[in-house]
Design an enzyme around this catalytic site. Structure first.
Site, PDB file in Angstrom:
ATOM      1  N   THR A 268       1.053  -1.159   0.118  1.00 62.51           N
ATOM      2  CA  THR A 268       0.094   0.012  -0.107  1.00 62.51           C
ATOM      3  C   THR A 268       0.909   1.346  -0.108  1.00 62.51           C
ATOM      4  OG1 THR A 268      -1.725   1.179   1.208  1.00 62.51           O
ATOM      5  CG2 THR A 268      -0.246  -0.115   2.485  1.00 62.51           C
ATOM      6  N   GLU A 269       0.453   2.046  -0.975  1.00 65.05           N
ATOM      7  CA  GLU A 269       1.652   3.159  -1.275  1.00 65.05           C
ATOM      8  C   GLU A 269       1.718   4.347   0.008  1.00 65.05           C
ATOM      9  OE1 GLU A 269      -1.137   2.700  -2.943  1.00 65.05           O
ATOM     10  OE2 GLU A 269      -2.072   4.494  -3.596  1.00 65.05           O
ATOM     11  N   ASN A 270       0.927   4.015   1.047  1.00 67.52           N
ATOM     12  CA  ASN A 270       1.429   4.963   2.312  1.00 67.52           C
ATOM     13  C   ASN A 270       2.091   4.215   3.158  1.00 67.52           C
ATOM     14  OD1 ASN A 270      -1.091   3.455   2.405  1.00 67.52           O
ATOM     15  ND2 ASN A 270      -1.515   4.020   4.354  1.00 67.52           N
TER      16      ASN A 270
END
Lengths: 217, 237
Positions: free
Chosen positions: A53-55
């Site tokens: 997840t890009e966060n």
């Protein structure tokens, strides 16, 4: 007894299952917000897939049990998630090094429109007054090796989403590899769109009627 | 003796001036330095340009800073979320500027700013409206777009643990933009839930080396943005 409810097409869970079947063991996968999130729970037995997840998390697990949510452990859609054993956290520049640097194998995204040459529009309808918001979508399509789109075949008002040319602002040009809809699985190849699989009760002619772009059998 | 610890959020943000460029850590509420933002509201600096992934929720933290009319421009990737009300209203009235940046380009522009790289070529956004008017160049047959670094006057960052040298450790996905923002400001101001003695953080586990940090303020029990939003709290209280 005759079953009058003749089944046409796949529901979203069946669509997500079709995507999950195409994700190989060992893949690093980024799932977009919405229908793509369903894919994570449908990995076939015996395969191990690592979700990014890009966060800032590799090894994203399912939603926590009620009462065990942590507002500092969330996914890109800002929903609470868990971290599996073996997970790791990292900052945003590292996260997008994974994305833009072609380290992520597969990304599954939703779509507003996909064109016959694999252009994707999924961040803005370009309506005046709408607040544009792009998030990580443009980075994902620019850097992830394989881009799958999962989407209803037509809009809520019945307009085709698979079109000759996108009319909405692009997320990326020529980036989509495969489209999973409620009616079919369609490959985007250099020469156009090729139907890989038809959903139950769907004929090629019916599918073409729901699609603005020309399909190949 | 080196001691970057300051006694209060108010003292930590006291020199933020009108017109400053301020980076604010966080992805949604995860990592958003609410106490520093509230101190900045009390302080009152205005005409700020704020770089942050989102625009805040409800009427607390970043949304409250915007609502207090201290921000003239937002630089972010995703200016609306389920509970964002303040920014959309001002934007629709034409009372706040927006520079929309793809999320990875935003992270890299900040990273470059901190690393002394003035600009870079990226594949992200090519052939989209977000690359219009920007210089492009072809490398090995592929087109890339030129993006410029961002450097801030101040960064406001939330972390879990710090020491008096400014070494930092974060919490889970609240790390997000914090480490790159720490590197890219003239003055980096950090709120830490826990302050430990030197040596209290394993040197192998330091995420942000103290050289990137100017001030640390202890905020023992930071507020939980989603709880405040659910209770419809508004800052100033």
């Amino acid at each position: 007894m005759v079953d009058n409810k003749k089944k046409t097409g796949w529901d979203v869970h069946e669509m997500a299952r079709k995507v999950a079947l195409d994700i190989p063991n060992g893949a690093y996968v980024n799932l977009g917000i919405g229908i793509p999130e369903l894919v994570s729970g449908l990995v076939p037995e015996g395969r191990e897939v690592i979700y990014h997840t890009e966060n800032g998390l590799l090894g994203m697990g399912p939603a926590p049990e009620p009462g065990k949510e942590n507002p500092e452990l969330i996914n890109a859609g800002k929903k609470c998630v868990t971290a599996v054993p073996g997970a790791c956290y990292f900052h945003h520049a590292d996260s997008f090094t994974m994305i833009r640097g072609k380290h992520i194998d597969i990304c599954v995204l939703g779509a507003l429109q996909v064109s016959e040459s694999g252009d994707l529009a999924n961040w803005s309808t370009g309506e005046p007054g709408a607040i544009p918001a792009v998030g990580g979508a443009m980075d994902l399509v620019a850097g992830v090796k394989t881009i799958y789109v999962i989407s209803k075949h037509v809009t809520k008002t019945g307009m085709p989403k698979i079109v000759k040319q996108c009319t909405y602002p692009l997320t990326g040009k020529g980036v989509v590899d495969r489209i999973y809809t409620d009616l079919a699985i369609i490959d985007v190849a250099g020469e156009g769109l090729f139907v890989k699989e038809l959903a139950p009760g769907v004929s090629f002619e019916y599918l073409q009627g729901q699609t603005e772009a020309r399909l190949n059998q | 003796m080196i001691n970057k610890i300051v006694p209060s959020p108010a003292e930590a943000v006291a020199d933020i001036f009108d017109g400053a460029l301020v980076m604010v850590s966080g992805f949604g509420e995860a990592g958003s330095p609410i106490e520093l933002l509230h101190a900045l509201i009390d302080h009152g600096a205005k005409d700020l340009t704020v770089v942050s992934n989102n625009t805040g929720s409800g009427h607390v933290g970043l949304a409250a800073l915007i609502g207090n009319r201290q921000v003239k421009k937002m630089v972010c990737s995703f200016p609306r979320t389920t509970n964002s009300k303040v920014f959309p209203e001002l934007f629709h009235r034409g009372e706040i500027e927006l520079e929309l940046v793809p999320q990875g380009t935003l992270a890299e522009r900040i990273r470059a700013g901190g690393a002394g790289i003035p600009a870079f070529f990226t594949p992200t956004g090519v052939n989209t409206p977000l690359a219009e008017g920007k210089e492009t160049r072809v490398f090995n047959g592929q087109t890339f777009v030129l993006e410029h670094a961002i450097r801030a006057d101040f960064s406001l960052v939330k972390c879990r643990m710090a020491d008096r040298y400014g070494n930092l450790v974060y919490n889970k996905t609240a790390r997000n933009f914090g480490p790159v923002m720490c590197t890219a400001a003239e003055k980096t101001i950090v709120q830490a839930a826990k302050i430990v003695e030197l040596g209290g953080i394993d040197p192998e586990a330091v995420v942000t080396p103290g050289i990137f940090v100017n001030r640390v303020v202890g905020v023992k029990d930071p507020m939980d943005e989603s709880t405040l939003v659910a209770e419809d709290r508004r800052y100033p209280w």
